[in-house]
Design an enzyme around this catalytic site. Structure first.
Site, PDB file in Angstrom:
ATOM      1  N   GLU A 187      51.759  16.096   9.586  1.00 15.90           N
ATOM      2  CA  GLU A 187      51.148  16.763   9.781  1.00 15.90           C
ATOM      3  C   GLU A 187      51.531  17.243  11.333  1.00 15.90           C
ATOM      4  O   GLU A 187      51.455  16.832  12.005  1.00 15.90           O
ATOM      5  CB  GLU A 187      49.700  16.844   9.773  1.00 15.90           C
ATOM      6  CG  GLU A 187      48.851  17.668   9.586  1.00 15.90           C
ATOM      7  CD  GLU A 187      47.478  17.450   9.624  1.00 15.90           C
ATOM      8  OE1 GLU A 187      46.897  16.534   9.054  1.00 15.90           O
ATOM      9  OE2 GLU A 187      46.654  18.087   9.191  1.00 15.90           O
TER      10      GLU A 187
ATOM     11  N   ARG B 124      49.752   0.560   7.338  1.00 18.44           N
ATOM     12  CA  ARG B 124      49.979   1.176   8.850  1.00 18.44           C
ATOM     13  C   ARG B 124      50.383   0.557  10.155  1.00 18.44           C
ATOM     14  O   ARG B 124      49.710  -1.101  10.092  1.00 18.44           O
ATOM     15  CB  ARG B 124      49.367   1.789   9.233  1.00 18.44           C
ATOM     16  CG  ARG B 124      47.971   1.574   9.557  1.00 18.44           C
ATOM     17  CD  ARG B 124      46.801   2.813   9.334  1.00 18.44           C
ATOM     18  NE  ARG B 124      47.091   3.798  10.779  1.00 18.44           N
ATOM     19  CZ  ARG B 124      47.373   5.388   9.960  1.00 18.44           C
ATOM     20  NH1 ARG B 124      47.193   5.497   9.575  1.00 18.44           N
ATOM     21  NH2 ARG B 124      46.889   5.827  11.288  1.00 18.44           N
TER      22      ARG B 124
ATOM     23  N   LYS C  63      46.786  10.225  15.811  1.00 21.97           N
ATOM     24  CA  LYS C  63      46.791  11.437  16.932  1.00 21.97           C
ATOM     25  C   LYS C  63      46.009  12.229  17.461  1.00 21.97           C
ATOM     26  O   LYS C  63      45.780  12.867  18.308  1.00 21.97           O
ATOM     27  CB  LYS C  63      47.645  12.574  15.825  1.00 21.97           C
ATOM     28  CG  LYS C  63      48.877  12.042  15.595  1.00 21.97           C
ATOM     29  CD  LYS C  63      50.141  13.012  14.910  1.00 21.97           C
ATOM     30  CE  LYS C  63      49.570  13.047  13.271  1.00 21.97           C
ATOM     31  NZ  LYS C  63      50.229  13.816  12.123  1.00 21.97           N
TER      32      LYS C  63
HETATM   33  P1  ATP Z   1      47.219   9.936  12.521  1.00 26.40           P
HETATM   34  O1  ATP Z   1      45.696   9.031  11.954  1.00 26.40           O
HETATM   35  O2  ATP Z   1      48.936   9.350  13.927  1.00 26.40           O
HETATM   36  O3  ATP Z   1      47.112  11.093  12.348  1.00 26.40           O
HETATM   37  P2  ATP Z   1      48.109  10.014  10.207  1.00 26.40           P
HETATM   38  O4  ATP Z   1      48.910   9.188   9.190  1.00 26.40           O
HETATM   39  O5  ATP Z   1      47.197  11.180  10.116  1.00 26.40           O
HETATM   40  O6  ATP Z   1      48.721   9.450  11.231  1.00 26.40           O
HETATM   41  P3  ATP Z   1      51.154  11.766   9.726  1.00 26.40           P
HETATM   42  O7  ATP Z   1      51.388  13.181  10.135  1.00 26.40           O
HETATM   43  O8  ATP Z   1      49.760  12.577   8.506  1.00 26.40           O
HETATM   44  O9  ATP Z   1      50.009  11.151  10.893  1.00 26.40           O
HETATM   45  O10 ATP Z   1      51.901  10.966   8.954  1.00 26.40           O
HETATM   46  C1  ATP Z   1      53.055  11.503   8.278  1.00 26.40           C
HETATM   47  C2  ATP Z   1      53.444  10.066   7.605  1.00 26.40           C
HETATM   48  O11 ATP Z   1      53.195   9.157   8.773  1.00 26.40           O
HETATM   49  C3  ATP Z   1      52.350   9.265   6.798  1.00 26.40           C
HETATM   50  O12 ATP Z   1      52.919   9.176   5.823  1.00 26.40           O
HETATM   51  C4  ATP Z   1      51.911   8.256   7.185  1.00 26.40           C
HETATM   52  O13 ATP Z   1      51.170   7.873   6.166  1.00 26.40           O
HETATM   53  C5  ATP Z   1      52.830   8.115   8.815  1.00 26.40           C
HETATM   54  N1  ATP Z   1      52.013   7.434   9.313  1.00 26.40           N
HETATM   55  C6  ATP Z   1      50.854   7.662  10.469  1.00 26.40           C
HETATM   56  N2  ATP Z   1      50.537   7.030  11.004  1.00 26.40           N
HETATM   57  C7  ATP Z   1      51.437   5.338  11.028  1.00 26.40           C
HETATM   58  C8  ATP Z   1      50.965   4.268  11.099  1.00 26.40           C
HETATM   59  N3  ATP Z   1      51.089   3.439  12.436  1.00 26.40           N
HETATM   60  N4  ATP Z   1      52.365   3.689  10.495  1.00 26.40           N
HETATM   61  C9  ATP Z   1      52.839   3.249   9.356  1.00 26.40           C
HETATM   62  N5  ATP Z   1      52.904   4.970   8.863  1.00 26.40           N
HETATM   63  C10 ATP Z   1      52.001   5.622   9.837  1.00 26.40           C
HETATM   64 MG    MG Z   2      47.808  12.402   7.707  1.00 26.07          MG
END
Ligand code: ATP
Ligand code: MG
Length: 567
Positions: free
Chosen positions: A39, A266, A276
């Protein structure tokens, strides 16, 4: 590109096992296809690197490289173009290539809208007009079922009409939503008529003002996967409870390509945060200098700090993927950058906290050119010339007037070798009359002991790095420690916010360091090992020809400070 050989006999994790079985069973037409769906509401961090290594890695191994980069841009309030661009830069930097497979969920808005209309016509979605509070009351709790909304039985015609008018902008934000009609009594709260669309009058960075209704993740994501022919939609564990909804959406919309969602744990790292939202707060509130602050676990921060893509990918490869949540020691990441830089970094000498050293029996005007090895791990990296003279700088911590036991560095009457040069012996110290501070160390050298010379083999216990005062150039060095003082800053216990756990000593600036003159020509991106001090790189942002700035990527393991701490 990461090329990991497909080993169908023993896949390296549960996800690859499932995919290998699906391929074997010919579960889907065509090739294995995955996507990385960030995102664009922040910069990528090392958790995303884990996800990229998995998604791009699986695509490479099973079908020769088809992994989609999809911006999951359905929530315009927090998204913008700066993030879209930085994410692409980071993905490329890490070494992954999406070819022509760049997609945006926002490109699917029209088709998603059509799917919503389809659901309404099937009697599987309705416009609800409860306000937010009422909706919460109707939702029930984990132990109590929810209640049907009084609007749940609107006719198909009325729903179609209202949804059209929602899109046309006739209603203000929050007055109506589109909901899936599933089951308000479901033990899985995600299935209690989840919201599919909300009215939001916000500018979207790609579609501008064209839309005032935006789809929710749970609706947009499975359908985007299906439209792109994603076979395995890999996501993190918090979506496990959403999987029934993911499948419901695809079934209800009667798509012909039904992707399979698989969840993995994760990445969590000690002494840092991988969220983020929290990283954004640190940036916006000025706790760090920006998304590329070298203390942050963002890919931009790690890159500026001197991390290499190879080290990060090796780290991700090593930790693998599993189904259970766990936290990885940040020391393991540091191990992988040391391993990588050990073979590629140019060895140089740099003195971080200088102490003047005068060699009394060394002729005043004399300068010797000595040969120094660029990297003992890699003879092809050759040698360079360094200059030796009567006045040098050594590290303050390498001298003790009153040395403790086992201090094999310099002290009155004690001998050490100067790296690539001679054995010296300390005679005396010169102190400031009023402060008593040590200003200078006086020594003699033994001309017979030059490195590489006939008596070079004479052994002393300590070897020190040094620079020649007349030749060295001044530089600023930035040393970094963990951003947080506690191993789990994200775990806001006892009302303690992660901001309260910031480490006040996470950045130490040393403005008066001295380095070998060869570093004047160093380019951003070159990695150095300052002997005995760690791995360093030129700061991409603040370094200039007038003022060199180095970041310490990671320290070497320092045996002396361990002895000292263990006392
Ligand atoms: P955050 O919690 O940091 O905002 P998010 O999941 O909302 O992370 P996205 O931009 O939606 O951020 O993530 C893109 C991809 O990366 C998704 O498939 C998500 O599951 C994966 N991802 C995000 N954070 C992690 C993590 N700490 N470990 C493994 N994969 C991750
Ligand atoms: Mg997300």
């Amino acid at each position: 590109m990461l090329m990991t050989e497909l080993n169908a006999e023993s896949p390296k994790d549960f996800i690859r096992t499932i995919i290998a079985q699906d391929v074997e069973a010919k579960k889907f037409a065509g090739e294995v296809r995955t996507r990385f769906p960030p995102e664009p509401n922040g910069y990528l961090h090392i958790g995303h690197a884990k996800s990229m290594c998995l998604n791009f890695g699986v695509a490479e191994e099973f079908s020769g490289g088809l992994c989609n980069l999809r911006f999951d841009d359905t929530n315009p309030t927090k998204e913008n173009v700066e993030y879209v661009e930085s994410i692409q830069e980071d993905v490329r930097w890490l070494g992954f290539d999406w070819g022509n497979r760049l997609f945006y969920a926002s490109d699917y808005f029209e088709r998603l809208y059509d799917y919503a209309i389809f659901l309404i016509k099937q009697g599987q979605a309705y416009v609800d007009s409860l306000n937010a509070d009422e909706m919460r009351e109707h939702r029930g709790t984990l132990t109590e079922p929810g209640k049907n909304s009084p609007y749940r039985n609107r006719s198909v015609e009325e729903n179609v009409d209202l949804f059209h008018r929602m899109r046309a902008g006739e209603f203000s934000d929050g007055t109506h939503v589109l909901r899936a009609k599933i089951d308000m009594a479901s033990p899985n709260v995600n299935l209690r008529d989840p919201v599919l669309y909300r009215i939001r009058r916000v500018h979207h960075h790609r579609t501008g003002e064209s839309w005032c209704i935006y789809p929710n993740y749970d609706f947009a994501h499975p359908l985007s996967d299906s439209m792109e022919g994603i076979t395995h939609s890999l996501c993190t564990l918090e979506f496990e409870d959403h999987r029934p909804l993911y499948d419901w959406v695809l079934n209800a919309c009667q798509v012909d390509r039904h992707s399979q969602q698989i969840e993995f744990a994760r990445l969590n790292l000690t002494y840092t945060l991988l969220s983020k939202r929290k990283l954004l707060a640190l940036v916006e509130e000025g706790h760090v200098t920006g998304w590329d602050d070298p203390r942050l676990p963002t890919l931009m921060g790690l890159r500026r700090r001197g991390y290499t893509p190879e080290a990060i990918r090796n780290f991700c490869e090593h930790i693998g993927v599993a189904k259970r949540d766990s936290t990885v020691e940040i020391g393991l990441l540091e191990h992988f950058i040391r391993e990588d830089l050990n073979t590629r970094a140019l060895r140089v000498m740099g003195v971080l906290r200088p102490l003047r050293l005068v060699i009394e029996n060394y002729p005043e005007a004399q300068v010797e050119a000595l040969s120094a090895v660029n990297n003992p791990e890699d003879p092809t990296m050759g040698t360079r010339t360094i200059h030796f003279s009567r006045v040098l700088y050594i590290e303050q911590e390498d001298f003790r007037e009153d040395p403790p036991k086992k201090f094999f560095r310099l002290a009155p009457g004690q001998e050490v070798r100067l790296r690539y040069a001679y054995i010296i012996k300390c005679l005396s110290v010169v102190k400031d009359d009023t402060t008593g501070e040590i200003q200078e160390v006086r020594c003699t050298y033994d001309p017979e002991t030059r490195s590489g010379g006939p008596q070079a083999s004479r052994k002393v216990k300590g070897t020190l790095h040094w620079v020649s005062a007349a030749h060295a150039i001044q530089a600023e060095v930035r040393l970094y420690d963990h951003l947080f003082q506690v191993p789990d800053p994200g775990n806001d216990k006892e009302g303690k916010d992660y901001r309260d756990c910031l480490n006040p000593g996470s950045l130490e600036r040393l403005p008066q360091c001295y380095v070998e003159p060869s570093l004047q020509q160093a380019k951003a991106g070159t990695h150095f090992q300052f002997e005995r001090q760690g791995y360093f790189c030129i700061d991409r942002v603040d370094s200039s020809e007038e003022k060199l700035v180095f970041n310490r990527t990671v320290a070497l393991r320092d045996s002396w400070s361990k002895i000292e701490k263990a006392k």
